[in-house]
Design a protein around this motif. Structure first.
Motif, PDB file in Angstrom:
ATOM      1  N   THR A 195       0.842  -1.204   0.000  1.00  0.00           N
ATOM      2  CA  THR A 195       0.000   0.000   0.000  1.00  0.00           C
ATOM      3  C   THR A 195       0.873   1.250   0.000  1.00  0.00           C
ATOM      4  OG1 THR A 195      -1.793  -1.148   1.161  1.00  0.00           O
ATOM      5  CG2 THR A 195      -1.818   1.247   1.239  1.00  0.00           C
ATOM      6  N   ALA A 196       1.894   1.272   0.872  1.00  0.00           N
ATOM      7  CA  ALA A 196       2.821   2.411   0.913  1.00  0.00           C
ATOM      8  C   ALA A 196       3.526   2.574  -0.430  1.00  0.00           C
ATOM      9  CB  ALA A 196       3.838   2.213   2.036  1.00  0.00           C
ATOM     10  N   HIS A 197       3.970   1.447  -0.999  1.00  0.00           N
ATOM     11  CA  HIS A 197       4.683   1.455  -2.279  1.00  0.00           C
ATOM     12  C   HIS A 197       3.790   1.986  -3.404  1.00  0.00           C
ATOM     13  CE1 HIS A 197       6.000  -0.527  -6.077  1.00  0.00           C
ATOM     14  NE2 HIS A 197       7.210  -0.235  -5.639  1.00  0.00           N
ATOM     15  N   SER A 232       3.892   5.892  12.573  1.00  0.00           N
ATOM     16  CA  SER A 232       4.512   4.805  13.339  1.00  0.00           C
ATOM     17  C   SER A 232       3.763   3.485  13.174  1.00  0.00           C
ATOM     18  CB  SER A 232       4.581   5.173  14.826  1.00  0.00           C
ATOM     19  OG  SER A 232       3.283   5.447  15.311  1.00  0.00           O
ATOM     20  N   GLY A 233       2.663   3.502  12.421  1.00  0.00           N
ATOM     21  CA  GLY A 233       1.886   2.278  12.225  1.00  0.00           C
ATOM     22  C   GLY A 233       2.436   1.407  11.112  1.00  0.00           C
ATOM     23  N   GLY A 234       1.687   0.379  10.738  1.00  0.00           N
ATOM     24  CA  GLY A 234       2.144  -0.588   9.738  1.00  0.00           C
ATOM     25  C   GLY A 234       2.463   0.044   8.401  1.00  0.00           C
ATOM     26  N   VAL A 235       1.469   0.698   7.785  1.00  0.00           N
ATOM     27  CA  VAL A 235       1.690   1.336   6.480  1.00  0.00           C
ATOM     28  C   VAL A 235       2.639   2.521   6.645  1.00  0.00           C
ATOM     29  CG1 VAL A 235       0.614   2.479   4.509  1.00  0.00           C
ATOM     30  CG2 VAL A 235      -0.605   0.651   5.699  1.00  0.00           C
ATOM     31  N   GLY A 236       2.395   3.339   7.671  1.00  0.00           N
ATOM     32  CA  GLY A 236       3.152   4.572   7.863  1.00  0.00           C
ATOM     33  C   GLY A 236       4.648   4.350   7.982  1.00  0.00           C
TER      34      GLY A 236
END
Length: 330
Positions: A137-139, A166-170
């Motif tokens: 998702t970040a990518h 600081s979360g999973g995606v972030g």
């Protein structure tokens, strides 16, 4: 493996939270055409997992009850179905399962070959399992929606804001954005400011302070793109902080976000809110796994839980304050 039983965790209907998860013995699945059977070594949770249990996507997901949730897995190939060309028994892999069928909270799972990537020896099962939904998702938000070149070859400096960094995606988004030679402002809770700085963020805001709540850059940057991983921030807060053509990329779009998206399109506004819905691709997963191998990207692990205590991991994810990824190990 036909006829063998495995330990799995499933739920039988919508709602119920951690208490709705039941430990069961079910048959080990059989890989069909273009599928692999994996012996799982690590699984990682995403908020969408418990949101589906809550009924956010009813009646579409899950496809049927009882449902074994979770999609992000790492393990070893033990059997391949007809037509599989890229993998063989004994290969270590990372895979993303479908939300419709799930299967991750178990000892074995079936994955599609096209959504599976080789896991280099330098990447642990837990590090690999963290990657699929959050990393992809970040990518996708950075490379496709924002057009950032992750080799740093972009011509101009792009200013990016990442919420809930600081979360999973972030936490993946911060690292990937810095590979793309961008200026990163990030928001998180006070206890995670040093952590987010360590990921490479140029400026970090405590979202509970007045400036943090207003998303104001300490150095006065206007944001070209916002990678919006949090919820509950209205358009009116983003708008004054955006550059002339600034875009908010909403990774968890709700009804309000869709209304704003439509309104901005109708009024031909240069500042826009764009929903980002993941289209998972095996080659992108492969790319991320290689970045981890090369030390350019890291999976930060919030906590590890045995499959026998999957409900603890579930509760931790629902609590919403994980730093990095929550891992379950069979």
């Amino acid at each position: 493996m036909a006829g063998r039983l495995m330990h799995a965790v499933q739920y039988h209907g919508y709602g119920g939270g951690p208490a709705g998860l039941k430990h069961v013995e079910v048959p080990v699945p059989t890989p069909k055409k273009d599928e692999l059977l994996l012996k799982l070594e690590a699984t990682s949770l995403n908020p969408v997992d418990w949101k589906i249990q809550k009924g956010i996507l009813r009646p579409i997901l899950p496809r049927k009850f009882p449902h074994i949730p979770v999609t992000d897995v790492a393990g070893e190939v033990v059997e391949v179905g007809p037509g599989v060309k890229s993998f063989k028994a004994g290969d270590k892999v990372v895979a993303v399962l479908s939300h419709a069928d799930g299967g991750g909270l178990a000892e074995f799972a079936v994955a599609k070959e096209r959504l599976t990537a080789a896991r280099p020896a330098e990447v642990s099962a837990a590090e690999g399992a963290g990657l699929p939904i959050a990393g992809l998702t970040a990518h996708q938000a950075l490379t496709q929606s924002a057009g950032i070149k992750l080799d740093g070859s972009g011509q101009q400096k792009t200013n990016i804001l990442i919420t809930a960094a600081s979360g999973g995606v972030g936490h993946y988004a911060v690292q990937l954005a810095k590979l793309g030679n961008t200026h990163v402002t990030a928001t998180c809770g006070a206890r995670n400011i040093d952590f987010v700085k360590s990921l490479g963020a140029d400026e970090v805001l405590d979202y509970k302070t007045p400036d943090g709540a207003a998303l104001k850059s300490p150095s006065g940057q206007k944001y070209d793109f916002v990678i919006h991983c949090a919820t509950g921030i209205p358009w009116s807060t983003f708008e004054p902080n955006l550059s002339a053509n600034g875009k908010v990329l909403d990774l968890t779009p709700g009804l309000g976000a869709m209304m704003t998206f439509a309104l901005k399109k109708l009024t031909f506004s240069k500042k826009q809110l764009l929903p980002v819905l993941l289209s998972a691709k095996g080659e992108n997963l492969d790319y991320l796994a290689k970045l981890v191998k090369e030390g350019k990207l890291k999976t930060v692990i919030d906590s590890k839980h045995p499959l026998s205590k999957a409900e603890d991991a579930w509760a931790k994810s629902i609590g919403g304050h994980a730093t990095g990824k929550i891992i379950v190990e069979p």
